[in-house]
Scaffold this motif. Structure first.
Motif, PDB file in Angstrom:
ATOM      1  N   ARG A 173       0.909  -1.240  -0.089  1.00 45.31           N
ATOM      2  CA  ARG A 173       0.007  -0.100  -0.140  1.00 45.31           C
ATOM      3  C   ARG A 173       0.865   1.374   0.014  1.00 45.31           C
ATOM      4  N   VAL A 174       2.112   1.291   0.568  1.00 47.36           N
ATOM      5  CA  VAL A 174       2.857   2.448   0.517  1.00 47.36           C
ATOM      6  C   VAL A 174       3.189   2.687  -0.671  1.00 47.36           C
ATOM      7  N   VAL A 179      -2.377   6.153  -0.666  1.00 44.91           N
ATOM      8  CA  VAL A 179      -1.637   5.930   0.600  1.00 44.91           C
ATOM      9  C   VAL A 179      -0.649   7.035   0.783  1.00 44.91           C
ATOM     10  N   GLN A 180       0.179   7.273  -0.531  1.00 44.68           N
ATOM     11  CA  GLN A 180       1.256   8.133  -0.462  1.00 44.68           C
ATOM     12  C   GLN A 180       0.707   9.642  -0.054  1.00 44.68           C
ATOM     13  N   VAL A 186      -0.913  13.634   6.545  1.00 43.84           N
ATOM     14  CA  VAL A 186      -0.420  13.349   8.036  1.00 43.84           C
ATOM     15  C   VAL A 186       0.732  14.001   8.443  1.00 43.84           C
ATOM     16  N   PHE A 187       1.629  14.273   7.713  1.00 44.04           N
ATOM     17  CA  PHE A 187       3.076  15.085   7.818  1.00 44.04           C
ATOM     18  C   PHE A 187       2.720  16.370   8.118  1.00 44.04           C
ATOM     19  N   LEU A 188       1.872  17.058   7.085  1.00 48.41           N
ATOM     20  CA  LEU A 188       1.343  18.456   6.993  1.00 48.41           C
ATOM     21  C   LEU A 188       0.674  18.695   8.459  1.00 48.41           C
ATOM     22  N   TYR A 236      -7.323  15.558  -1.115  1.00 44.83           N
ATOM     23  CA  TYR A 236      -8.423  15.572  -2.433  1.00 44.83           C
ATOM     24  C   TYR A 236      -7.775  14.286  -3.127  1.00 44.83           C
ATOM     25  N   PHE A 237      -6.495  13.861  -3.088  1.00 44.34           N
ATOM     26  CA  PHE A 237      -6.416  12.730  -4.103  1.00 44.34           C
ATOM     27  C   PHE A 237      -6.105  11.458  -3.313  1.00 44.34           C
ATOM     28  N   HIS A 238      -6.226  11.741  -1.734  1.00 49.54           N
ATOM     29  CA  HIS A 238      -6.047  10.655  -1.016  1.00 49.54           C
ATOM     30  C   HIS A 238      -7.261   9.582  -1.260  1.00 49.54           C
ATOM     31  N   VAL A 239      -8.334  10.039  -1.303  1.00 50.73           N
ATOM     32  CA  VAL A 239      -9.707   9.280  -1.136  1.00 50.73           C
ATOM     33  C   VAL A 239     -10.973   9.967  -2.189  1.00 50.73           C
ATOM     34  N   LYS A 240     -11.509   9.555  -2.612  1.00 56.46           N
ATOM     35  CA  LYS A 240     -12.803  10.129  -3.460  1.00 56.46           C
ATOM     36  C   LYS A 240     -13.559  10.814  -2.429  1.00 56.46           C
ATOM     37  N   GLN A 241     -14.010  10.100  -1.247  1.00 56.30           N
ATOM     38  CA  GLN A 241     -14.927  10.538  -0.635  1.00 56.30           C
ATOM     39  C   GLN A 241     -14.494  11.933   0.333  1.00 56.30           C
TER      40      GLN A 241
END
Length: 264
Positions: A173-174, A179-180, A186-188, A236-241
């Motif tokens: 997944r990484v 996931v990236q 998370v870092f931000l 926004y690009f992490h997950v569609k929802q």
């Protein structure tokens, strides 16, 4: 007490029902904001006392109490109707946390020509921006806490799940874009918590950012906004929802700037 959540297999109908509940959580979390705003206006109209009202919203202990209660409410929404489904609870933490991003923007002071320009929420509630900004910072920590819990639980899921080619699911997944983007977000989010106010005369931020306090405050503002923008792009690009909440946040930002510009 044993950990109540487990990895469970769901049918397609069960997954659809879970998505509907997750959407409903986001709606409840956002409509509860409207309820609170209306309650504040009713209270102010009933008391008609600016001094009493200022006393109610001031004070660090009171600010922490209000934000703590709001965090408990959001956490309760995340737990609500999740059963023992580990991923349901994990997704709910992220959904409820993201639903609060528009509120964060509407609470934030828009710089425009002055650093303490009133936000939309300041106008709606009648709370002056200097008294509202501490709530913006504390509410932001509450939102970040939910998002970090979401990321941590998902990471544990990836670590404990196997993959036929990579051994554990985490190694697979990484390498995926979603996931990236989540890791970048998370870092931000952690950076936003660490740098939550303009650099004072002492401390790490003052060492990193040189100049007068006014210059540091201005640099903080644009640095803070830049981090939020990149965070929103990653989400926004992490997950569609999550996209609907990011678009709402963009609309809230435009509204906040227009409101501050009109009142400057």
């Amino acid at each position: 007490m044993s950990w109540p959540y487990h990895f469970i297999s769901l049918s397609e109908d069960d997954k659809l029902h879970r998505r509907e509940l997750l959407d409903l959580r986001g709606c409840y979390a956002q409509w509860s904001i409207v309820v609170v705003i209306v309650a504040i206006r009713i209270f102010r109209f009933a008391t008609r006392s600016t001094t009493r009202w200022n006393g109610l919203v001031s004070g660090k202990a009171r600010q922490y109490m209000v934000c703590g209660l709001w965090l408990l409410w959001l956490l309760g929404l995340s737990i609500w109707n999740s059963g023992d489904d580990y991923l349901h609870f994990t997704k709910a933490l992220g959904r409820v946390g993201l639903s609060q991003l528009p509120l964060q923007v509407l609470m934030s002071p828009a710089y425009v020509s002055q650093p303490a320009a009133s936000s939309v929420l300041s106008l709606l509630t009648g709370i002056s921006q200097p008294k509202l900004t501490p709530y913006h910072r504390l509410f932001g920590r509450a939102v970040v806490s939910l998002l970090l819990a979401h990321a941590a639980l998902y990471t544990l899921f990836f670590v404990q799940s196997s993959h036929p080619e990579f051994g554990i699911l985490l190694y697979k997944r990484v390498q995926d874009l979603d996931v990236q983007c989540g890791l970048v977000a998370v870092f931000l989010a952690v950076l936003l918590v660490l740098f939550v106010r303009p650099a004072s005369q002492k401390g790490l931020q003052a060492w990193l950012v040189q100049g007068t306090f006014r210059e540091r405050r201005k640099m903080f503002y644009f640095g803070h906004v830049s981090l939020v923008v990149v965070l929103c792009v990653a989400v926004y690009f992490h997950v569609k929802q999550a996209q609907q909440y990011i678009l709402q946040t963009l609309a809230a930002s435009v509204l906040n700037w227009l409101c501050s510009w009109a009142l400057r």
